[in-house]
Design an enzyme around this catalytic site. Sequence first.
Site, PDB file in Angstrom:
ATOM      1  N   CYS A 531      57.882  17.512  72.112  1.00 22.93           N
ATOM      2  CA  CYS A 531      59.537  17.239  71.713  1.00 22.93           C
ATOM      3  C   CYS A 531      59.841  18.364  71.289  1.00 22.93           C
ATOM      4  O   CYS A 531      59.336  18.825  69.914  1.00 22.93           O
ATOM      5  CB  CYS A 531      59.359  16.189  70.850  1.00 22.93           C
ATOM      6  SG  CYS A 531      61.418  15.969  70.753  1.00 22.93           S
ATOM      7  N   CYS A 561      59.824  12.971  76.442  1.00 23.52           N
ATOM      8  CA  CYS A 561      59.470  11.768  75.852  1.00 23.52           C
ATOM      9  C   CYS A 561      59.500  10.834  77.309  1.00 23.52           C
ATOM     10  O   CYS A 561      58.647  10.145  77.244  1.00 23.52           O
ATOM     11  CB  CYS A 561      60.121  11.221  74.834  1.00 23.52           C
ATOM     12  SG  CYS A 561      61.937  11.346  74.765  1.00 23.52           S
TER      13      CYS A 561
END
Lengths: 586, 219
Positions: A531, A561
Amino acid sequence: MHLRRLASVARAGAVPLPNRLRTFSWGALQKIGFCCKTSVDERERMDYDIVIVGAGPAGLSAAIKLKQLSGKHDKPLSVCVIEKGAEVGAHIISGNVFETRALDELLPDWKEQGAPVKVPVSTDKFWWLTSQRAISLPSPFQNDGNFVISLSELVRWLAKKAEDLGVEIYPGFAGSEILFDDQGGKVIGVATNDMGISKDGSRKSNYQRGVELRGKLTLFGEGCRGSLSQKLIKKYCLRELADAQHQTYGLGVKEVWEVEKSKHQPGLVLHTVGWPLDSKTYGGSFLYHMDNCKVAVGLVVALDYKDPYLNIYEEFQRFKTHPSIRSLLEGGTVLQYGARTVNEGGFQSIPKPVFPGGALIGCSAGFLNAPKIKGTHTAMKSGILAAESAFATLMNAQDSEPNMENFWSALKDSWIWDELYVARNYRPAFKYGLLPGLAISAFEKYISCGRFPWTLKHGEPDHKATEVADKHQQKAYPKPDGNISFDLLTNLHRSNTNHDHDQPVHLQLKEERIPLTVNAPRFAGPESRYCPARVYEYITDNNGNLKLQINAQNCLHCKACDIKDPLQNIEWTVPEGGGGPGYSVM
Amino acid sequence: MSMNPFCEIALEEALRVKESGAASEVVIVSMGNEKCTEVLRTGLAMGADRGIHVATERPLYPLAVAKLLQALVRKEEPGLLLLGKQAIDDDCNQTGQMVAGFLNWPQGTFASKVKVDKSENCVHVEREIDGGLESLRLQLPAVITTDLRLNQPRYATLPNIMKAKKKPIAKVTPEELQVEITEDFDILEVVEPDKRKAGVMLSSVDELLDKLKNEAHVL
């Protein structure tokens, strides 16, 4: 809702009020929106001929083309574009070396009209990097005639052109729900999300029900891995209908720098492969000199990487310390930072983009040319073709129900199809490794020219590629020096990202326990590494237990994600409109 | 371009005053170049009735804004003037106070609570001050500047944004208002703050004393 102005009434015994502060009777005030009595579940509805989700290159090209056709044939059309960013361009981030092919078709006099497409490519370099050296190789790209641009700026310019033609554009409104007809088979529009809901789901004082935007046709131009587009692909089996493979993706992280004037060479385009990525990880960097001493620099890494300890952000920071790169950036300042996933699946992954009631356009369908690393021109062209098809069917009295089937055939007859067909084997070749990949690519490019009747298939989906942590080792990344390299949170600040913190978390886990039972023990919590916004953090709580903390406020809307979670347990849903990054030169 | 957050709060309060029945019309004003019309449209979408754009390309400082507001107030004769306490670009926190002075109207600044009392022709204002909360009662017409805690501004809904397009925005120039904008001061220089130097690790107290005495000259 008109309020009748009543003259002030002097009640017996009271002092008459001055003219300046005129009064009302309560009766006239009953209908004020904020405290109104409409049913809590009903939504207000607005009807249009075409509703477009996403004010990006595809959505705006479609909108402009629709209005051009409407004007040309003197057939009025109402077109509405909604955009989840706080303003048009706020969620647009791209390299970007721009091929003007589609813009030439859409607005042939774009130059005279002052489009922010002003820096022609002057030099095209390609380096193979080792940790200390940069070896020059012949550039596989043909960027003659292309321009270095900020896509965010171009999109803002397109939006102005669209508004001049009468398109209604509403930034700050996110499409959160697809509307279907009573039988559930046809798309009839989208609804925006309710605003003013607090984290626990209760309504805040400024609660506002979402609005329904109904269109005779709805076009979805949400960009790569669009949240509503994913639902449509699943519902209508759009990949199966086209015999398409799954989509594959890359994650790009990018910074725009202002460098010293003496180091700036407008139009210089550089791509690198090799260090810091290893031979099993597909990816490379880009460095483009824009206008006004600005330089765009970034790293794109394919999400089919195997090592769960890979941290794409840190690899990017490390990349910048290479002697040949560092020398350019030293003395400069970072203006903006951002990240976004991109499609790499190309030809093999194109779904059928048409379904009852609408179509997918741009990267939501997936027309990016991976070896060329360009998707803007094809996204715009897909928007133009969708508009032509939509217009034709709406105007055709024979069509009892507008349908866009001929968008699919128009795509296959267009240069998008030809271009993506020729480029189809480069990316899949790399599943055999870096050197075989390069060898096959060279063959495709110089010998078969993409015309040999073989189509390589993609490897497994990206989320399945991650291997267990036991097979790999923790990576040691250099500490940021604050000059060339930065820690993620400092950089995140430069994306201008923000969300109202008091709203439901938009990153939803299908099963709450999976991060602790699978992601952390088996894969060492890869989401805490891929991320680019530090949304996912594994922390220990007061009792010493491991916990996944989701800092939803940080989200850059990159969708990594949603793509890479090993068990596909994370679903990215759209937060309240107006949140997210605030890109202006990306 | 977005609305100054404090001004948004002022507008929200004005809308609530109107909704409570104490006022008949909410007029919003913005001053500057063409971009002001975007901000006015947002305000109209939130619920204001009409907008006034004071069009000028000249830089506007609080004194000039106060004079322009004074001229507008003479024209429009509102019963209540609501402003944000300060703009977040210059942080001046002067306009509300100055215009109250020009108009000779009572002022309640940094309001965290506002309640109009029609029967008494006054407004009760709670102000946030250093020592705590101060309660004032002001005769109308009055000037109120708003602070963060006053309210949570409403969202402009899509249908209201559409309706706002039909609401009128009147354009007026400083010359038409007979206000001369003078530049009261020159900005000589704008510089970034000095970059923070890295800290130095010292090995002993003696070294610290030596540095404090001989390098920093604070002992």
